[in-house]
Each structure stands twice: as structure tokens, then as C-alpha cells.
Design a protein around this motif. Structure first.
Motif, PDB file in Angstrom:
ATOM      1  N   ALA A 288     -61.992   0.202  18.198  1.00  0.00           N
ATOM      2  CA  ALA A 288     -63.272   0.884  17.958  1.00  0.00           C
ATOM      3  C   ALA A 288     -64.231   0.640  19.118  1.00  0.00           C
ATOM      4  CB  ALA A 288     -63.887   0.407  16.643  1.00  0.00           C
ATOM      5  N   VAL A 289     -64.269  -0.592  19.610  1.00  0.00           N
ATOM      6  CA  VAL A 289     -65.119  -0.909  20.767  1.00  0.00           C
ATOM      7  C   VAL A 289     -64.622  -0.161  22.005  1.00  0.00           C
ATOM      8  CG1 VAL A 289     -65.915  -2.742  22.298  1.00  0.00           C
ATOM      9  CG2 VAL A 289     -65.735  -3.168  19.843  1.00  0.00           C
ATOM     10  N   ALA A 290     -63.284  -0.135  22.194  1.00  0.00           N
ATOM     11  CA  ALA A 290     -62.703   0.567  23.339  1.00  0.00           C
ATOM     12  C   ALA A 290     -63.018   2.055  23.285  1.00  0.00           C
ATOM     13  CB  ALA A 290     -61.189   0.347  23.378  1.00  0.00           C
ATOM     14  N   VAL A 291     -62.946   2.643  22.095  1.00  0.00           N
ATOM     15  CA  VAL A 291     -63.264   4.065  21.928  1.00  0.00           C
ATOM     16  C   VAL A 291     -64.721   4.319  22.296  1.00  0.00           C
ATOM     17  CG1 VAL A 291     -63.563   5.910  20.228  1.00  0.00           C
ATOM     18  CG2 VAL A 291     -61.492   4.511  20.195  1.00  0.00           C
ATOM     19  N   TRP A 292     -65.601   3.409  21.911  1.00  0.00           N
ATOM     20  CA  TRP A 292     -67.020   3.552  22.252  1.00  0.00           C
ATOM     21  C   TRP A 292     -67.214   3.537  23.769  1.00  0.00           C
ATOM     22  CZ3 TRP A 292     -70.289  -0.508  24.250  1.00  0.00           C
ATOM     23  CH2 TRP A 292     -71.628  -0.111  24.410  1.00  0.00           C
ATOM     24  N   THR A 293     -66.504   2.655  24.470  1.00  0.00           N
ATOM     25  CA  THR A 293     -66.644   2.590  25.929  1.00  0.00           C
ATOM     26  C   THR A 293     -66.044   3.814  26.613  1.00  0.00           C
ATOM     27  OG1 THR A 293     -64.556   1.380  26.288  1.00  0.00           O
ATOM     28  CG2 THR A 293     -66.540   0.076  25.867  1.00  0.00           C
ATOM     29  N   GLU A 294     -65.178   4.544  25.904  1.00  0.00           N
ATOM     30  CA  GLU A 294     -64.576   5.745  26.477  1.00  0.00           C
ATOM     31  C   GLU A 294     -65.290   7.018  26.021  1.00  0.00           C
ATOM     32  OE1 GLU A 294     -60.400   5.795  25.651  1.00  0.00           O
ATOM     33  OE2 GLU A 294     -60.082   3.762  26.424  1.00  0.00           O
ATOM     34  N   ALA A 295     -66.277   6.882  25.135  1.00  0.00           N
ATOM     35  CA  ALA A 295     -67.008   8.037  24.642  1.00  0.00           C
ATOM     36  C   ALA A 295     -67.784   8.691  25.782  1.00  0.00           C
ATOM     37  CB  ALA A 295     -67.954   7.621  23.521  1.00  0.00           C
ATOM     38  N   LYS A 296     -68.256   9.904  25.552  1.00  0.00           N
ATOM     39  CA  LYS A 296     -68.818  10.725  26.624  1.00  0.00           C
ATOM     40  C   LYS A 296     -69.887  10.023  27.456  1.00  0.00           C
ATOM     41  CE  LYS A 296     -67.820  15.153  24.422  1.00  0.00           C
ATOM     42  NZ  LYS A 296     -68.378  16.423  23.883  1.00  0.00           N
ATOM     43  N   GLY A 297     -70.954   9.533  26.810  1.00  0.00           N
ATOM     44  CA  GLY A 297     -72.037   8.927  27.569  1.00  0.00           C
ATOM     45  C   GLY A 297     -71.625   7.645  28.269  1.00  0.00           C
ATOM     46  N   MET A 298     -71.155   6.662  27.494  1.00  0.00           N
ATOM     47  CA  MET A 298     -70.734   5.393  28.071  1.00  0.00           C
ATOM     48  C   MET A 298     -69.541   5.578  28.991  1.00  0.00           C
ATOM     49  SD  MET A 298     -71.201   2.182  28.425  1.00  0.00           S
ATOM     50  CE  MET A 298     -72.413   1.814  27.149  1.00  0.00           C
TER      51      MET A 298
ATOM     52  N   GLY B 228     -50.427   3.584  30.830  1.00  0.00           N
ATOM     53  CA  GLY B 228     -51.560   4.296  31.415  1.00  0.00           C
ATOM     54  C   GLY B 228     -52.790   3.417  31.424  1.00  0.00           C
ATOM     55  N   ALA B 229     -53.533   3.459  32.535  1.00  0.00           N
ATOM     56  CA  ALA B 229     -54.624   2.504  32.734  1.00  0.00           C
ATOM     57  C   ALA B 229     -56.004   3.039  32.370  1.00  0.00           C
ATOM     58  CB  ALA B 229     -54.643   2.036  34.197  1.00  0.00           C
ATOM     59  N   ARG B 230     -56.108   4.299  31.971  1.00  0.00           N
ATOM     60  CA  ARG B 230     -57.427   4.891  31.774  1.00  0.00           C
ATOM     61  C   ARG B 230     -57.877   4.926  30.324  1.00  0.00           C
ATOM     62  NH1 ARG B 230     -59.300   7.622  36.362  1.00  0.00           N
ATOM     63  NH2 ARG B 230     -58.504   6.441  38.141  1.00  0.00           N
ATOM     64  N   SER B 231     -57.038   4.494  29.381  1.00  0.00           N
ATOM     65  CA  SER B 231     -57.417   4.560  27.975  1.00  0.00           C
ATOM     66  C   SER B 231     -56.699   3.466  27.187  1.00  0.00           C
ATOM     67  CB  SER B 231     -57.059   5.931  27.394  1.00  0.00           C
ATOM     68  OG  SER B 231     -57.243   5.947  25.984  1.00  0.00           O
ATOM     69  N   TRP B 232     -57.305   3.066  26.065  1.00  0.00           N
ATOM     70  CA  TRP B 232     -56.682   2.073  25.200  1.00  0.00           C
ATOM     71  C   TRP B 232     -55.352   2.591  24.653  1.00  0.00           C
ATOM     72  CZ3 TRP B 232     -55.382   3.188  20.211  1.00  0.00           C
ATOM     73  CH2 TRP B 232     -55.972   4.313  19.623  1.00  0.00           C
ATOM     74  N   VAL B 233     -55.213   3.913  24.550  1.00  0.00           N
ATOM     75  CA  VAL B 233     -53.955   4.485  24.067  1.00  0.00           C
ATOM     76  C   VAL B 233     -52.817   4.125  25.021  1.00  0.00           C
ATOM     77  CG1 VAL B 233     -52.752   6.601  23.422  1.00  0.00           C
ATOM     78  CG2 VAL B 233     -55.198   6.376  22.967  1.00  0.00           C
ATOM     79  N   GLY B 234     -53.108   4.143  26.315  1.00  0.00           N
ATOM     80  CA  GLY B 234     -52.104   3.764  27.301  1.00  0.00           C
ATOM     81  C   GLY B 234     -51.664   2.323  27.141  1.00  0.00           C
ATOM     82  N   ALA B 235     -52.613   1.435  26.864  1.00  0.00           N
ATOM     83  CA  ALA B 235     -52.273   0.027  26.645  1.00  0.00           C
ATOM     84  C   ALA B 235     -51.382  -0.131  25.417  1.00  0.00           C
ATOM     85  CB  ALA B 235     -53.544  -0.802  26.489  1.00  0.00           C
ATOM     86  N   LEU B 236     -51.671   0.642  24.374  1.00  0.00           N
ATOM     87  CA  LEU B 236     -50.856   0.581  23.157  1.00  0.00           C
ATOM     88  C   LEU B 236     -49.445   1.095  23.418  1.00  0.00           C
ATOM     89  CD1 LEU B 236     -50.582   0.029  20.154  1.00  0.00           C
ATOM     90  CD2 LEU B 236     -51.522   2.309  19.704  1.00  0.00           C
ATOM     91  N   ILE B 237     -49.339   2.217  24.126  1.00  0.00           N
ATOM     92  CA  ILE B 237     -48.022   2.761  24.465  1.00  0.00           C
ATOM     93  C   ILE B 237     -47.236   1.749  25.286  1.00  0.00           C
ATOM     94  CG2 ILE B 237     -46.812   4.538  25.795  1.00  0.00           C
ATOM     95  CD1 ILE B 237     -49.099   6.457  25.077  1.00  0.00           C
ATOM     96  N   GLY B 238     -47.888   1.161  26.276  1.00  0.00           N
ATOM     97  CA  GLY B 238     -47.221   0.171  27.123  1.00  0.00           C
ATOM     98  C   GLY B 238     -46.759  -1.036  26.338  1.00  0.00           C
ATOM     99  N   ALA B 239     -47.575  -1.496  25.389  1.00  0.00           N
ATOM    100  CA  ALA B 239     -47.191  -2.646  24.563  1.00  0.00           C
ATOM    101  C   ALA B 239     -45.971  -2.324  23.717  1.00  0.00           C
ATOM    102  CB  ALA B 239     -48.360  -3.066  23.674  1.00  0.00           C
ATOM    103  N   VAL B 240     -45.947  -1.123  23.142  1.00  0.00           N
ATOM    104  CA  VAL B 240     -44.798  -0.713  22.324  1.00  0.00           C
ATOM    105  C   VAL B 240     -43.534  -0.665  23.181  1.00  0.00           C
ATOM    106  CG1 VAL B 240     -43.794   1.201  21.015  1.00  0.00           C
ATOM    107  CG2 VAL B 240     -46.185   0.561  20.651  1.00  0.00           C
ATOM    108  N   VAL B 241     -43.638  -0.059  24.358  1.00  0.00           N
ATOM    109  CA  VAL B 241     -42.480   0.036  25.245  1.00  0.00           C
ATOM    110  C   VAL B 241     -42.010  -1.349  25.670  1.00  0.00           C
ATOM    111  CG1 VAL B 241     -41.694   0.819  27.511  1.00  0.00           C
ATOM    112  CG2 VAL B 241     -43.079   2.326  26.091  1.00  0.00           C
ATOM    113  N   PHE B 242     -42.951  -2.199  26.067  1.00  0.00           N
ATOM    114  CA  PHE B 242     -42.590  -3.522  26.567  1.00  0.00           C
ATOM    115  C   PHE B 242     -41.908  -4.372  25.498  1.00  0.00           C
ATOM    116  CE2 PHE B 242     -43.365  -7.998  27.337  1.00  0.00           C
ATOM    117  CZ  PHE B 242     -42.993  -8.138  28.663  1.00  0.00           C
ATOM    118  N   VAL B 243     -42.397  -4.307  24.273  1.00  0.00           N
ATOM    119  CA  VAL B 243     -41.866  -5.165  23.208  1.00  0.00           C
ATOM    120  C   VAL B 243     -40.575  -4.609  22.623  1.00  0.00           C
ATOM    121  CG1 VAL B 243     -42.323  -6.113  20.914  1.00  0.00           C
ATOM    122  CG2 VAL B 243     -44.130  -6.095  22.639  1.00  0.00           C
TER     123      VAL B 243
END
Length: 294
Positions: free
Chosen positions: A139-149, A220-235
């Protein structure tokens, strides 16, 4: 479903904690800060959590909270010291910080257990707890990726001079990235350690930098979704390619290398490109139909 969950509960928990570790590196990268201090924070959070339970006889969640907060404070202090550095120099300084944490743990005597580490701190942590914590962090990561922030952060990363010219305090944003990275890294370390009930200096080393960076490169380095995908692949990938036996690490390394070369924006970047092409094609088809009718 319940049978599958019971068989893979450890992998699920590891995926979530690896996701948090990857986020602790991804956050500063999104701010344009080449920092690996989140890995050092992982060690601080882990050792603090175990020390609180073993030596102070605290319960699980106060121990996790202490590890998280202490890691955030220490990494923020590191940010104050190295904020003038950039690029490779910043990366080397923060890797050195991680190695220093490992050295301190080795020479910590009874407090840290020395080279043998600390044992016996089994926390009362379940998968549901980790999912809830990950959801808050997301939720915090989504806020930092929202339009304004998100636009302000992108400007700080891509053009610091422009950011300063339009009134954005670049130094403040970069220091904030250290604090967030430290908190997330410390949280990941405390939870991981109290799940395993043990921590040793060997677990807090350069290999964790590789783990986090690999997850980000693949996902992917530009979004929390990329970190999640990478974690799934790595594990989960090692369980899929386990059939190659002793060649498992070689195959895994090749897959990661190919991803780094041919997927510069990670799996998430490929997905976004495909979605963009489909939308563009559909839009062109719609315009063509309108033109024919007109």
C-alpha cells in the motif's frame, strides 16, 4: 488446495520475505539512489529481533518492531553520511556497510553469538501475518507510485536539476528512500530470522545483495509488481528446474543472465509492452472502423 498449501508453506513464506528484501533495494533505486543498504538493514533487523527474544526475553512482535525501527534509524544515519555520493561510489559504500554488519556480528561475542550465530528465537509468526504485513508495505509502495508522488520521484531520479528547479527537495527525497529502505529491510530480516529461529553472520553477506538484485532484474525495477514477480521467480524456479540436479545453479544462472540481457525492464516490462501493443492495435482498429463509417 489445503494440501498444496501445507506442502509449500515454507516456499510461500520465503517468497513474501524475499519480496520485502527486494523492495528494500528497489525503493532507493526508484529514487535514483544506487544503494544496497537494505541488505545491511536485513541483518540489523534479524539480529536485533533474535537478541530481543533470546537476551531480553521479549515476545515476537515487540522484537520485530524493535528490529525494524533500529534498522530504519541506522540506515537513515548512513544516508546522512553518504548522501553526497552517487552511482558506483554509493553502491560500494552501501555494500561495505552490509559487510561491516556481518563483521560486527562475528565479533559481537555473546550478544550476537559470534561466528556461530544465535539460536532458539522461534517467533509466533504465521503466513497470514506475513501477508498482512506485505499488504501494508505494498500500500505504501502504491502510494509512492501514484500520479503525484510517482511523478515527483521519477523527476528526482531522472533529472535532479529539474526537480530542484521546480521546488522539489532532492536531498530530502533521497534521505527518505534510505529510511524506507531501512525499515523494509529490517522488517524482512526480523521476520525471516524469527521464522527460522536462528541467524548467523554467513546469512548476512554479499549473497543477499545478489538475491535482491536478481529479483529486481528479473521482475523489473520500476514497480513493486516487478519485485514480487522477481521474488516468485527466484524462490520457485529452483523447484521447477531441480530435475537437472547438479546443473541446477548453472541453469538458473543462465536464465538470470538471459533475463538481464534480453529483458532490460524485467518480466513486468515485457508484460507492459505487450499490453501497450494490444491497446494500440485495438485503438487503430477502432479508428479505422470509425473512418470507414464516416
Amino acid at each position: 488446495m489445503s494440501d498444496w498449501y501445507s506442502m509449500n508453506v515454507v516456499l510461500i513464506q520465503t517468497t513474501l520475505t524475499t519480496f520485502l528484501l527486494a523492495l528494500s533495494i528497489q525503493v532507493p533505486l526508484r529514487f535514483g539512489v544506487f544503494s544496497f543498504a537494505g541488505v545491511g538493514a536485513f541483518g540489523i533487523g534479524g539480529y536485533t529481533g533474535v537478541i530481543a527474544m533470546v537476551h531480553l526475553e521479549w515476545t515476537t512482535w515487540p522484537s520485530v518492531a524493535l528490529g525494524t525501527l533500529l534498522a530504519g534509524v541506522v540506515v537513515f544515519g548512513l544516508g546522512l553520511l553518504v548522501q553526497r555520493l552517487n552511482g558506483l561510489y554509493m553502491g560500494m559504500a552501501t555494500i561495505a556497510f552490509t559487510l561491516i554488519i556481518s563483521v560486527v556480528a562475528v565479533n559481537g561475542g555473546d550478544l550476537t553469538g559470534g561466528a556461530g550465530g544465535l539460536y532458539g528465537a522461534l517467533g509466533d509468526i504465521y503466513t497470514g501475518h506475513i501477508v498482512a504485513i506485505a499488504a501494508v508495505v505494498v500500500a505504501v509502495a502504491v502510494w509512492t507510485e501514484a500520479k503525484g508522488m510517482g511523478r515527483r520521484i521519477d523527476t528526482v531520479r531522472d533529472d535532479p536539476e529539474l526537480a530542484g528547479a521546480i521546488g522539489i527537495d532532492v536531498a530530502k527525497y533521497r534521505l527518505a528512500s534510505f529510511a524506507i529502505s531501512g525499515l523494509i529491510g529490517g522488517l524482512a530480516g526480523a521476520i525471516t530470522t524469527l521464522l527460522r529461529s536462528t541467524i548467523t553472520p554467513a546469512e548476512v553477506n554479499f549473497h543477499l545483495v545478489i538475491v535482491a538484485l536478481t529479483a529486481i532484474v528479473v521482475g523489473g525495477a520500476r514497480s513493486w509488481v516487478g519485485a514480487l514477480i522477481g521474488a516468485v521467480v527466484f524462490v520457485w524456479l529452483p523447484t521447477v528446474i531441480s530435475f537437472v540436479a547438479e546443473w541446477e545453479k548453472v541453469v538458473y544462472g543462465l536464465i538470470v543472465a538471459v533475463a538481464a540481457i534480453y529483458l532490460p525492464n524485467g518480466v513486468l516490462g515485457v508484460v507492459k509492452d505487450v499490453v501497450h501493443r494490444v491497446r494500440t492495435r485495438d485503438e487503430r482498429a477502432r479508428l479505422a472502423v470509425l473512418q470507414e463509417k464516416g
